[in-house]
Structure formats: C-alpha cells, structure tokens
Design an enzyme around this catalytic site. Structure first.
Site, PDB file in Angstrom:
ATOM      1  N   CYS A  76      54.804  25.569  31.363  1.00  0.00           N
ATOM      2  CA  CYS A  76      54.000  24.438  31.838  1.00  0.00           C
ATOM      3  C   CYS A  76      53.345  23.980  30.598  1.00  0.00           C
ATOM      4  O   CYS A  76      52.581  22.947  30.649  1.00  0.00           O
ATOM      5  CB  CYS A  76      53.111  24.697  32.761  1.00  0.00           C
ATOM      6  SG  CYS A  76      54.052  25.211  34.213  1.00  0.00           S
ATOM      7  N   GLY A 129      58.842  22.282  44.651  1.00  0.00           N
ATOM      8  CA  GLY A 129      57.526  22.904  45.112  1.00  0.00           C
ATOM      9  C   GLY A 129      56.727  23.773  44.417  1.00  0.00           C
ATOM     10  O   GLY A 129      55.969  23.394  43.505  1.00  0.00           O
ATOM     11  N   GLY A 149      56.555  17.878  35.193  1.00  0.00           N
ATOM     12  CA  GLY A 149      56.341  18.914  34.470  1.00  0.00           C
ATOM     13  C   GLY A 149      57.147  19.288  33.299  1.00  0.00           C
ATOM     14  O   GLY A 149      58.170  18.652  32.909  1.00  0.00           O
TER      15      GLY A 149
END
Length: 219
Positions: A175, A157, A75
C-alpha cells in the site's frame, strides 16, 4: 431495525483465481445496479498474487515473484494469498446514503469490531489507509482496505491477515507504506482461525449496515 435478509453471504472454501473473481464481482455489481441481484458479501482466499490499484507506482513492485494483476480499485500494490481472508463487498450505495467516505469508514469499523471480538485491539491511523495494531511494541498493519464504486455500487473490499506467509509481502511496498511492518493474527500469537474471523465478521455485519443507514438518514 436492521435486516440482513437482502444481502447474500457467500464463503468460498477453495482458493479463488483472481481474474475469474474480478469478472464475477463486476458482473454482480452490474446486476445489483440493474435490480436483478441481491447485495453480496463474498469471503474467500486467493492463491499468492499481487494486485495494483489505480495509484500503484511500478517502483513499489520490488520482486514480482507472483502474478501481478491490475485491480481497478483505489490504492497501490497489495498482496493476497492463502491464510488471508478477503472480503469482497457489493453494496448499493444509491440506497445507502451515497457517501463513499462513510462507506470506507464503515468497512474499517466493521473489521476493527470483528478483530476486537477475537481479542485483538486495532485502529485507524490518520493518513495511513488500512487497519493497524500493536505488534511487540510497534505499530503494524493487519488489514487492508481497497474499494471501487461504479454507478453507486461497491466492489472489492478488505483483507485481514490471519496466517499468511508474511515474507510474500516483501515483493512489494504494501500500500505504498514502507515505514511500518505487516503482521497477522498468527504472528500476534492468536489461535483464531479463518472460521472464527468469519463468525466475528458475520456477527458484526448488522453494525456495519447501521453505520450505512445512519449515513442515509443524515444525507
């Protein structure tokens, strides 16, 4: 029959410094691989900070008003801070299907189910990583997903925005998605607190394990 006995469930009340947390995750993942430790779900909050994943583009770091850390997960840039529940999940995929895509899908489903228990409808969006919901008629991001897998053991996570300072997200392009806003349970008008979310995550955890067991069976 799914059992959670082999998985440790840990909740940290104090804000957790990021470098020490990352080191602890990596050490635990290595111990799980070696067979010396149980799998772990670790729920916590961080002080305000930004992390950059392996695809982070420096141009998306708009205003580094908080410390910036290289996370090593997949990411781009994301924000962590008080009022945001972080879930670090260390699972041994060698015993749970060896399917990273299924694992990420299961994490997303777990968070979506927990939010549903709190009265919040949320969903996956094709082509956009994360957990999405409706904020006053506009699609907005309420949860982020970022995982890493080393020797088939997962770490990092998810995060869920309970009541963080949403202005802190303005220091980055969250993001890498500039077209949609970020929201939180508080902004949506939900009174759910961190403990209520934790209870929902724990209640829905066996369903998450079932999804992984299904992947193992099908694999």
């Amino acid at each position: 029959m799914i059992t959670t006995d082999s998985v440790e469930w840990r909740v940290s009340d104090a804000l957790a410094a990021y470098p020490e947390t990352l080191a602890a995750m990596e050490a635990r993942a290595a111990a799980i691989f070696a067979g010396d430790a149980r799998e772990l779900v670790w729920l916590l909050e961080h002080p305000p900070l930004y992390t950059g994943g392996t695809s982070a583009d420096p141009v998306e770091l708009l205003d580094p008003r908080f410390p910036v850390f290289s996370a090593g997960r997949g990411g781009r840039y994301t924000y962590h801070g008080p009022g945001q529940r972080i879930g670090y999940v260390m699972m041994n995929l060698a015993a749970r299907g060896r399917d990273v895509r299924c694992y990420v899908h299961a994490i997303e489903g777990w968070v979506i189910d927990a939010l549903a228990d709190l009265g919040v409808k949320s969903w996956r969006a094709p082509g956009r990583i994360g957990i999405w919901t409706n904020d006053n008629g506009r699609e907005a991001k309420i949860g982020a997903i970022g995982v890493r897998v080393r020797r088939w053991v997962t770490f990092h996570g998810f995060s869920v925005n309970v009541d963080p300072d949403l202005s802190h997200f303005e220091g980055i392009v969250p993001c890498g998605i500039a077209e949609y806003p970020v929201t939180s349970l508080a902004k949506l008008g939900h009174a759910a607190d961190m403990k209520a979310l934790d209870r929902a995550l724990e209640r829905r955890f066996p369903d998450f394990l079932t999804r992984l067991e299904t992947a193992q069976t099908q694999g």
